[in-house]
Design a protein around this motif. Structure first.
Motif, PDB file in Angstrom:
ATOM      1  N   UNK A  79       0.965  -1.339   0.034  1.00 22.39           N
ATOM      2  CA  UNK A  79       0.004  -0.027   0.031  1.00 22.39           C
ATOM      3  C   UNK A  79       0.766   1.352   0.013  1.00 22.39           C
ATOM      4  N   UNK A  80       0.309   2.434  -0.229  1.00 20.72           N
ATOM      5  CA  UNK A  80       0.949   3.580  -0.368  1.00 20.72           C
ATOM      6  C   UNK A  80       0.532   4.524   0.614  1.00 20.72           C
ATOM      7  N   UNK A  81       1.633   5.304   1.534  1.00 17.06           N
ATOM      8  CA  UNK A  81       1.031   6.060   2.350  1.00 17.06           C
ATOM      9  C   UNK A  81       1.915   7.329   2.261  1.00 17.06           C
ATOM     10  N   UNK A  82       1.535   8.504   2.423  1.00 14.15           N
ATOM     11  CA  UNK A  82       2.418   9.805   1.934  1.00 14.15           C
ATOM     12  C   UNK A  82       3.594   9.358   0.822  1.00 14.15           C
ATOM     13  N   UNK A  83       3.132   8.840  -0.062  1.00 16.88           N
ATOM     14  CA  UNK A  83       3.916   8.451  -1.360  1.00 16.88           C
ATOM     15  C   UNK A  83       4.921   7.655  -0.921  1.00 16.88           C
ATOM     16  N   UNK A  84       4.972   6.887   0.187  1.00 17.11           N
ATOM     17  CA  UNK A  84       6.164   5.906   0.543  1.00 17.11           C
ATOM     18  C   UNK A  84       5.246   4.700   0.036  1.00 17.11           C
ATOM     19  N   UNK A  85       6.144   3.646  -0.093  1.00 19.74           N
ATOM     20  CA  UNK A  85       5.531   2.191  -0.408  1.00 19.74           C
ATOM     21  C   UNK A  85       5.836   1.189   0.897  1.00 19.74           C
ATOM     22  N   UNK A  86       4.638   0.767   1.380  1.00 21.75           N
ATOM     23  CA  UNK A  86       4.879  -0.193   2.447  1.00 21.75           C
ATOM     24  C   UNK A  86       4.549  -1.606   2.036  1.00 21.75           C
ATOM     25  N   UNK A  87       5.331  -2.444   2.208  1.00 26.47           N
ATOM     26  CA  UNK A  87       5.038  -4.015   1.668  1.00 26.47           C
ATOM     27  C   UNK A  87       5.174  -4.983   2.931  1.00 26.47           C
ATOM     28  N   UNK A  88       4.225  -5.995   2.593  1.00 30.17           N
ATOM     29  CA  UNK A  88       4.534  -7.262   3.511  1.00 30.17           C
ATOM     30  C   UNK A  88       5.231  -8.349   2.527  1.00 30.17           C
ATOM     31  N   UNK A  89       6.296  -8.961   3.002  1.00 27.08           N
ATOM     32  CA  UNK A  89       7.381 -10.009   2.291  1.00 27.08           C
ATOM     33  C   UNK A  89       7.006 -11.446   3.082  1.00 27.08           C
ATOM     34  N   UNK A  90       7.774 -12.339   2.663  1.00 28.66           N
ATOM     35  CA  UNK A  90       7.866 -13.596   3.475  1.00 28.66           C
ATOM     36  C   UNK A  90       8.730 -13.377   4.732  1.00 28.66           C
ATOM     37  N   UNK A  91       9.451 -12.111   4.626  1.00 26.75           N
ATOM     38  CA  UNK A  91      10.633 -12.249   5.808  1.00 26.75           C
ATOM     39  C   UNK A  91       9.929 -10.984   6.681  1.00 26.75           C
ATOM     40  N   UNK A  92       8.999 -10.476   6.374  1.00 24.81           N
ATOM     41  CA  UNK A  92       8.616  -9.361   7.384  1.00 24.81           C
ATOM     42  C   UNK A  92       7.971  -8.078   6.600  1.00 24.81           C
ATOM     43  N   UNK A  93       8.110  -6.723   6.985  1.00 24.28           N
ATOM     44  CA  UNK A  93       7.685  -5.699   6.253  1.00 24.28           C
ATOM     45  C   UNK A  93       8.923  -4.912   5.765  1.00 24.28           C
TER      46      UNK A  93
END
Length: 372
Positions: free
Chosen positions: A219-233
């Protein structure tokens, strides 16, 4: 296009009506008081091929109402990353982003304010709007919204943070969140996040913009990208800032990248005569350095080099211009940086180290860094 702008204005006025932002009164009711002007602010949130025109009707009070009473807090960027770190404590924790529509319209205005009604409202010149709710552009809009969401969250059982008033936690549900403007960024177990989203959207009109539930979600917040991966965030800055810095300094894609964003000056370079940048070049240097400073909040690797550039913004020289170009060459080779929050155990204790950089600058003999 004119048609899209017209529709966007009609949609905005329908929202004003549904929220009861003002009541229409005869102009004589505002006798002896200033009737504040309003104006339309339009933008295209999409692009030329897929336009998404937004129109906002704003009150023109900000520069005319002189008062220091209307402070509203903004959370440090670190609070958003803190949510990700807390989410990484447990594989079952998820992250959600809830966006509240027209947030300021949820705040009652605590004073008598009259505004000019736009021509599109169709009321004529003999009437004005007496505000019931805050509008964008009124001095107390941000403070009113802060009071509104704080009251709502505390009614749900949340406790406000002591270090930042924009951070909240719910002991019973184990929900942790930070509020940035109209965005609620939270982490909790799935059923608790569902409870939070449902309760929040019962109180305020809005939508869930995204939920990180499995590897690959982002998802995008304040034009930053936040992801969930197999190893964490993961947390990543908007890489367009690096691209704009590279292009703004005239570097071609095949230019030679550098492996370090800055370097220590030699004694000879420190003693060399400085050549000030002329007016236009100095303005461009300040603009590029300001962009780099924004990027540095998400890029620890360039933070020191950018801080050194910022120290020279008042009187930049050709040496500072060369240092800025060196930073751009570094970004050419490393245009992206991803902060990784791997799965972890909840810390049981904190080790804190402090540093004061006494006379760290060999040129000025001033302290130039420090931290905890």
């Amino acid at each position: 296009s004119e048609e899209l702008t017209k529709r966007a204005k009609e949609e905005e006025l329908r929202f004003f009506h549904s929220k009861g932002v003002w009541r229409v009164v005869p102009r004589a009711h505002a006798a002896g008081q200033r009737v504040i002007g309003t104006r339309w602010v339009s933008c295209n949130k999409g692009d030329a091929e897929h336009p998404e025109v937004r129109c906002r009707l704003v009150c023109q009070e900000v520069k005319t109402y002189q008062s220091e009473e209307f402070f509203a807090a903004t959370p440090p960027l670190e609070t958003l990353r803190m949510v990700l770190s807390m989410a990484a404590d447990d594989h079952n924790m998820q992250v959600t982003l809830v966006d509240i529509s027209r947030a300021y319209f949820n705040a009652l205005i605590a004073r008598e304010v009259y505004v000019e009604l736009p021509r599109e409202a169709g009321h004529g010149k003999d009437v004005v709007g007496q505000l019931v709710k805050c509008m964008y552009g009124t001095r107390d809009a941000a403070q009113g919204w802060e009071n509104a969401y704080r009251t709502a969250l505390e009614a749900m059982g949340f406790k406000r943070g002591r270090a930042s008033p924009c951070v909240f936690s719910h002991a019973g549900k184990q929900v942790f969140l930070t509020v940035h403007g109209d965005d609620f960024f939270a982490t909790a177990a799935p059923k608790d996040l569902e409870w939070f989203e449902t309760m929040l959207l019962k109180t305020f009109e809005g939508k869930v913009k995204g939920r990180l539930t499995q590897a690959g979600d982002e998802l995008h917040i304040l034009n930053r990208v936040v992801r969930r991966s197999e190893a964490g965030y993961e947390w990543e800055a908007d890489q367009r800032h690096a691209e704009l810095l590279i292009a703004g300094l005239g570097l071609a894609p095949d230019s030679t990248p550098l492996t370090n964003p800055g370097r220590k000056l030699t004694a000879r370079e420190l003693d060399a005569e400085l050549v000030p940048l002329d007016g236009r070049a100095a303005t461009e240097f300040r603009a590029m350095t300001a962009r780099a400073n924004f990027l540095a909040s998400d890029r620890p690797d360039i933070a020191f080099a950018v801080k050194e550039l910022c120290r020279e913004m008042s009187s930049p020289t050709t040496r500072d211009s060369d240092a800025l170009k060196r930073l751009a060459r570094y970004l050419l080779g490393r245009p992206r940086l991803i902060m990784h929050f791997g799965w972890q155990d909840t810390p049981g204790a904190l080790d804190i180290y402090t540093d004061s950089d006494w006379a760290g600058c060999v040129r000025t003999r001033k302290s130039t860094s420090g931290g905890a």
